[in-house]
Motif scaffolding. Structure first.
Motif, short mmCIF file in Angstrom:
data_model
loop_
_atom_site.label_atom_id
_atom_site.label_comp_id
_atom_site.label_asym_id
_atom_site.label_seq_id
_atom_site.Cartn_x
_atom_site.Cartn_y
_atom_site.Cartn_z
N ASN A 148 0.98 0.79 -9.38
CA ASN A 148 0.35 -0.01 -10.42
C ASN A 148 1.38 -0.60 -11.37
O ASN A 148 1.27 -1.76 -11.81
N TRP A 149 2.41 0.20 -11.68
CA TRP A 149 3.48 -0.33 -12.54
C TRP A 149 4.15 -1.53 -11.88
O TRP A 149 4.42 -2.54 -12.52
N TRP A 150 4.40 -1.45 -10.58
CA TRP A 150 5.06 -2.53 -9.85
C TRP A 150 4.17 -3.77 -9.79
O TRP A 150 4.65 -4.89 -9.96
N ARG A 151 2.85 -3.57 -9.55
CA ARG A 151 1.93 -4.71 -9.47
C ARG A 151 1.85 -5.46 -10.79
O ARG A 151 1.62 -6.67 -10.82
N THR A 152 2.03 -4.74 -11.89
CA THR A 152 1.84 -5.35 -13.21
C THR A 152 3.16 -5.54 -13.96
O THR A 152 3.16 -5.65 -15.18
N SER A 209 -0.21 6.15 -7.10
CA SER A 209 -1.02 5.09 -7.70
C SER A 209 -0.38 4.57 -8.98
O SER A 209 -0.36 3.37 -9.24
N ARG A 210 0.18 5.50 -9.76
CA ARG A 210 0.85 5.10 -11.00
C ARG A 210 2.10 4.27 -10.71
O ARG A 210 2.36 3.26 -11.36
N SER A 217 0.84 -1.19 0.00
CA SER A 217 0.00 0.00 0.00
C SER A 217 0.88 1.24 0.00
O SER A 217 2.06 1.20 0.35
#
Length: 595
Positions: free
Chosen positions: A121-125, A117-118, A2
């Motif tokens: 999100n890059w790390w999650r994907t 958030s950006r 988070s």
């Protein structure tokens, strides 16, 4: 995972870091306009590493003075200062270094919800969204490239990729060849080249320029493409750019001299009218320097800078984004939160480094700080993916040393480059020489019955007997090699101090003695490693211990000596190293008897 965890990690590290690092001066040497300041780290608790490049140094005097930290040489315990405003303090006096507050700027970026958030999100994907976004590059007119180096030319075609470069495999040369080819074959496309230190940025950029020079031999002077590559920032090492001045963006050197002069004439703050006029002049010069630098960024097809500078210049870089390719050199030493903040600046990103050498340094003990600042993006690397390239041929270490390092740290995948086997000068430099009582080999296990003891005098564990043993080895070695070709490494500052004193008293003042943390990136003909006390949590763990010992052993080109006691052999990595060296020694003995 988070945003709160990331913010908590950055804040914990900020709380743990000192406002300044304080050092005791050992001696000062002048080299042109540069002052080389050698420090006595054992008399003050200052942390000396490459992150201090670009800092401001200050001393109380009289007279008080200030300077710019041009570069840091950790293994020599040395600061190189420029724009010095007053005589430096004499030996025994203290000097402070105020690091750039990049963590505050990093925190500011992560506290913006849209940015955070950006980034996350890059790390999650990182894997699920990864795909080919262009055609692979084709290495042409570069016959010196090895097979895996050629394979690395496929990496820019991916949204995200990893170039894994173990010691001596030519990672920087590969980056130079790859980016030169990318720029040559893709007119109009732009690259952002980042690395952790000013010295590393210099080396990577010069590698690109050298390959471009090879590709354009018909140009008597640097052509348009070479002149479109720019070194951004003022903390470059000028000596690296002799004959390559076209890479430097600051054309008006008089501004730098004017800045130094103004800083040397800082008025009393109580005289508010004079101080205000001085401050306006100072800020005006700094603004012109920033503007020159950012104009160079806007014009450059390749902009090279430190990752710290990129964070401070984030707004300007974001306005120029997206870059077609962002390359992180030494990415395994860039904290995850730091890297994720810069990744969105590019359409494609390459992380180049070695996840099995030292990780980013974190001061805080907090779990979030270690997760988001103590790990790098290499945590997500998967060797089997088509967007990972392992450089598996090295040309630094002699075969016997390579086999040991490869077996212990690289699952047996690292090997001597095939071209080295027919290179007479390479083989001669790594020829085994006879060492008294140890024979003629490239790698030795030197057993000792003596264990370390805690010393209040040195403030840590020391082993006097191995200090004498190291001195005896040096005495034997200097019959065949120069003192400066010998590097003595130990994990502990206390033992380093003892080793230095023992060698100095024996007349060996030019032998380099260093802690392992300060040796990454260096190499020497001969390395002697004294683990001293190896069953502690510092060395006896699955992460730091193996990384540290990998750095220590892989610095050696021709000869390696690993000292080990019974306690040292309780460490699983040292025990594995001992097993390999013992087996090789026995095999060599059998072979000799067979002859």
């Amino acid at each position: 995972m988070s945003i709160d965890n990331v913010l908590g990690g950055i804040k914990a590290e900020m709380a743990a870091c000192s406002e300044f690092e304080e050092f005791v001066v050992r001696k000062v040497e002048q080299d042109g306009s540069i002052r080389k300041v050698f420090l006595n780290l054992d008399r003050a608790g200052g942390r000396l590493d490459d992150s201090l490049e670009g800092s401001e140094a200050w001393w109380a005097g009289p007279p008080k003075g200030a300077a710019d930290v041009l570069s840091v040489v950790p293994e020599e315990e040395q600061l190189n200062l420029r724009f010095v405003t007053a005589p430096l303090p004499p030996a025994g006096q203290r000097l402070r270094v105020y690091p750039p507050m990049y963590l505050q700027k990093l925190l500011d970026l992560w506290e913006c919800p849209d940015h955070a958030s950006r980034f996350l999100n890059w790390w999650r994907t990182i894997h699920s969204a990864n795909r080919r976004i262009s055609e692979p590059l084709h290495p042409q007119h570069l016959p010196w490239l090895r097979a895996r180096q050629q394979q690395a030319f496929e990496l820019p075609a991916w949204r995200t990729s990893f170039l894994w470069g173990p010691p001596g495999t030519g990672k920087t040369a590969t980056i130079g060849a790859l980016l030169a080819t990318f720029l040559m074959g893709n007119p109009g496309k732009r690259v952002l080249l980042l690395s952790t230190t000013n010295s590393a940025v210099d080396q990577a950029l010069i590698a690109v320029d050298e390959v471009l020079k090879q590709m354009t031999p018909q140009e008597a002077r640097p052509g348009v493409l070479r002149r479109s590559c720019s070194r951004i920032g003022n903390h470059f090492l000028a000596g690296n750019y002799h004959g390559r001045e076209h890479l430097l963006p600051i054309k008006d050197i008089s501004l730098i001299h004017l800045l130094a002069d103004l800083e040397s004439r800082s008025p009393d703050k109580a005289d508010v009218q004079v101080y205000e006029r001085w401050k306006v002049q100072l800020e005006g010069v700094r603004s012109k320097l920033r503007q020159q630098s950012m104009n160079a960024v806007a014009r450059a097809r390749l902009a090279a800078m430190t990752t710290t500078r990129a964070v401070f210049s984030y707004d300007e870089l974001e306005a120029l984004a997206p870059y077609d390719l962002v390359v992180f050199d030494e990415a395994s030493q860039v904290g995850l939160a730091h890297a994720l903040a810069l990744v969105p600046l590019g359409n494609a990103v390459i992380f180049a480094g070695d996840p099995r050498q030292l990780a980013p340094i974190v001061i805080s003990k907090g779990a979030d700080a270690h997760e988001w600042l103590g790990r790098s993006t290499f945590y997500a690397m998967r060797e089997e993916d088509p967007y990972t390239c392992l450089l598996d041929e090295q040309s630094r270490m002699a075969p016997e040393i390579c086999r040991m390092v490869s077996g212990v740290f690289y699952d047996g995948k690292l090997k001597v480059a095939s071209s080295c086997n027919s290179d007479r000068s390479w083989l001669e430099e790594r020829r085994a020489i006879h060492v008294t009582s140890l024979g003629s080999r490239n790698a030795y296990l030197v057993r000792t019955p003596f264990e370390s003891k805690f010393s209040t005098r040195y403030g840590g564990h020391v082993r006097h007997e191995t200090a004498e043993l190291v001195t005896a080895l040096v005495h034997d070695l200097v019959n065949a090699i120069d003192q400066s070709d010998i590097l003595v490494l130990t994990p502990y500052r206390a033992q380093r101090t003892l080793l230095r004193a023992t060698l100095k008293n024996a007349g060996y003042k030019r032998v380099l003695v260093s802690t392992v943390h300060r040796a990454q990136g260096s190499e020497r003909n001969t390395v002697i490693f004294d683990p001293v006390h190896a069953s502690t949590s510092f060395l006896n763990n699955r992460d730091l211990g193996p990384r540290l010992m990998n750095v220590a052993l892989s610095r050696a080109k021709a000869r390696l000596f690993v000292i080990a006691s019974r306690e040292n052999l309780l460490n699983p990595v040292i025990r594995q190293i001992a097993g390999i060296l013992t087996a090789e020694n026995e095999a060599a003995s059998v072979s000799a008897l067979g002859c």
